[in-house]
Design an enzyme around this catalytic site. Structure first.
Site, PDB file in Angstrom:
ATOM      1  CG  ASP A 136      30.946  -7.896 -13.744  1.00  0.00           C
ATOM      2  OD1 ASP A 136      30.764  -7.513 -12.750  1.00  0.00           O
ATOM      3  OD2 ASP A 136      32.349  -8.119 -14.154  1.00  0.00           O
TER       4      ASP A 136
ATOM      5  CG  ASP B  15      27.171 -11.594  -2.675  1.00  0.00           C
ATOM      6  OD1 ASP B  15      26.129 -12.259  -2.599  1.00  0.00           O
ATOM      7  OD2 ASP B  15      28.081 -11.909  -2.987  1.00  0.00           O
TER       8      ASP B  15
ATOM      9  N   GLY C 232      27.533  -7.753   1.529  1.00  0.00           N
ATOM     10  CA  GLY C 232      27.388  -6.459   2.432  1.00  0.00           C
ATOM     11  C   GLY C 232      28.632  -5.822   2.867  1.00  0.00           C
TER      12      GLY C 232
HETATM   13  P1  IMP Z   1      29.342  -7.522  -1.528  1.00  0.00           P
HETATM   14  O1  IMP Z   1      30.408  -6.514  -1.067  1.00  0.00           O
HETATM   15  O2  IMP Z   1      29.716  -8.798  -1.144  1.00  0.00           O
HETATM   16  O3  IMP Z   1      28.046  -7.083  -1.084  1.00  0.00           O
HETATM   17  O4  IMP Z   1      29.305  -7.441  -3.201  1.00  0.00           O
HETATM   18  C1  IMP Z   1      28.692  -6.276  -3.738  1.00  0.00           C
HETATM   19  C2  IMP Z   1      29.520  -6.598  -5.241  1.00  0.00           C
HETATM   20  O5  IMP Z   1      29.622  -7.774  -5.779  1.00  0.00           O
HETATM   21  C3  IMP Z   1      28.247  -5.778  -6.283  1.00  0.00           C
HETATM   22  O6  IMP Z   1      28.651  -4.447  -6.313  1.00  0.00           O
HETATM   23  C4  IMP Z   1      28.799  -6.471  -7.526  1.00  0.00           C
HETATM   24  O7  IMP Z   1      29.988  -6.133  -8.171  1.00  0.00           O
HETATM   25  C5  IMP Z   1      29.252  -7.896  -6.899  1.00  0.00           C
HETATM   26  N1  IMP Z   1      28.239  -8.853  -6.811  1.00  0.00           N
HETATM   27  C6  IMP Z   1      27.433  -9.355  -6.012  1.00  0.00           C
HETATM   28  N2  IMP Z   1      26.471 -10.334  -6.467  1.00  0.00           N
HETATM   29  C7  IMP Z   1      26.759 -10.585  -7.761  1.00  0.00           C
HETATM   30  C8  IMP Z   1      26.161 -11.067  -8.836  1.00  0.00           C
HETATM   31  O8  IMP Z   1      25.307 -12.101  -8.693  1.00  0.00           O
HETATM   32  N3  IMP Z   1      26.623 -11.008 -10.186  1.00  0.00           N
HETATM   33  C9  IMP Z   1      27.659 -10.288 -10.078  1.00  0.00           C
HETATM   34  N4  IMP Z   1      28.215  -9.289  -9.447  1.00  0.00           N
HETATM   35  C10 IMP Z   1      27.605  -9.741  -8.425  1.00  0.00           C
HETATM   36 MG    MG Z   2      31.826  -7.933 -10.685  1.00  0.00          MG
END
Ligand code: IMP
Ligand code: MG
Length: 175
Positions: A157, A101, A103
């Site tokens: 989830d 998402d 990152g």
């Molecule tokens: P980041 O650190 O923002 O890249 O987040 C990554 C983590 O956020 C992933 O491993 C997911 O656990 C969670 N995540 C990101 N997008 C979604 C979504 O659309 N649905 C559920 N969990 C999400």
């Molecule tokens: Mg989650």
């Protein structure tokens, strides 16, 4: 309450993509000491499928990362709440997540793992929510790109539910 709005990737589509990624990995990491690191909990299903499609020997391990602070706050940080048990010095490491998402999670784990002296350190993600990225993360292996939509299923989830769905669906959160 959440409502399943649309199945974005069904079981067959996911399975085909996972095989494609696994073939590339088997090819690229032949003769290399490979450690697969599954990022808990979301990457459990993806890792289990991916590893079974590999034709090379691998070691697997697990890491759990938690974020604190609001997702929009600049002081957002990631902490490892369960670390891997493998010594990755001199090994090739593939960090696996189902969805990227902002990152921040992968960026932080890459930085922490790099300090441990692996010979190689790359990432695998099945779903890339590219429009949401706030930090650039090199994605060596990537399955699908999606727009900014909240998804569940295939390990991912919403309030700990829906991880067991065999497909990936976009959801609408209602009250
Ligand atoms: P980041 O650190 O923002 O890249 O987040 C990554 C983590 O956020 C992933 O491993 C997911 O656990 C969670 N995540 C990101 N997008 C979604 C979504 O659309 N649905 C559920 N969990 C999400
Ligand atoms: Mg989650």
């Amino acid at each position: 309450m959440i409502e399943i709005r649309e199945i974005l990737f069904d079981e067959r589509t996911i399975s085909k993509k996972v095989k494609e990624l696994a073939d590339r990995i088997s090819n690229d990491y032949a003769e290399k000491d490979l450690v697969l690191v599954c990022i808990l909990k979301g990457a459990v299903v993806f890792t289990a499928d991916l590893m079974r499609c590999l034709s090379i020997p691998v070691v697997i391990d697990f890491v759990r990362a938690a974020s604190y602070g609001a997702s929009t706050s600049p002081s957002r940080g990631i902490v490892i709440t369960k670390d891997i048990e493998t010594d990755i010095k001199g090994k090739y490491v593939l960090l696996i997540d189902t969805i990227i998402d902002t990152g921040e999670t992968l960026d932080c784990l890459l930085k922490k793992f790099r300090e441990r002296g692996p010979l190689g350190l790359e990432t695998v993600v099945l779903v890339d929510k590219k429009p949401r990225r706030t930090v650039e993360v090199p994605l060596a292996y990537k399955g699908f790109e999606i727009p900014d939509r909240f998804v569940v299923g295939y390990g991912v989830d919403c309030a700990e539910q829906y991880r067991n769905l065999p497909y990936i669906a976009a959801v609408e959160i209602t009250k």
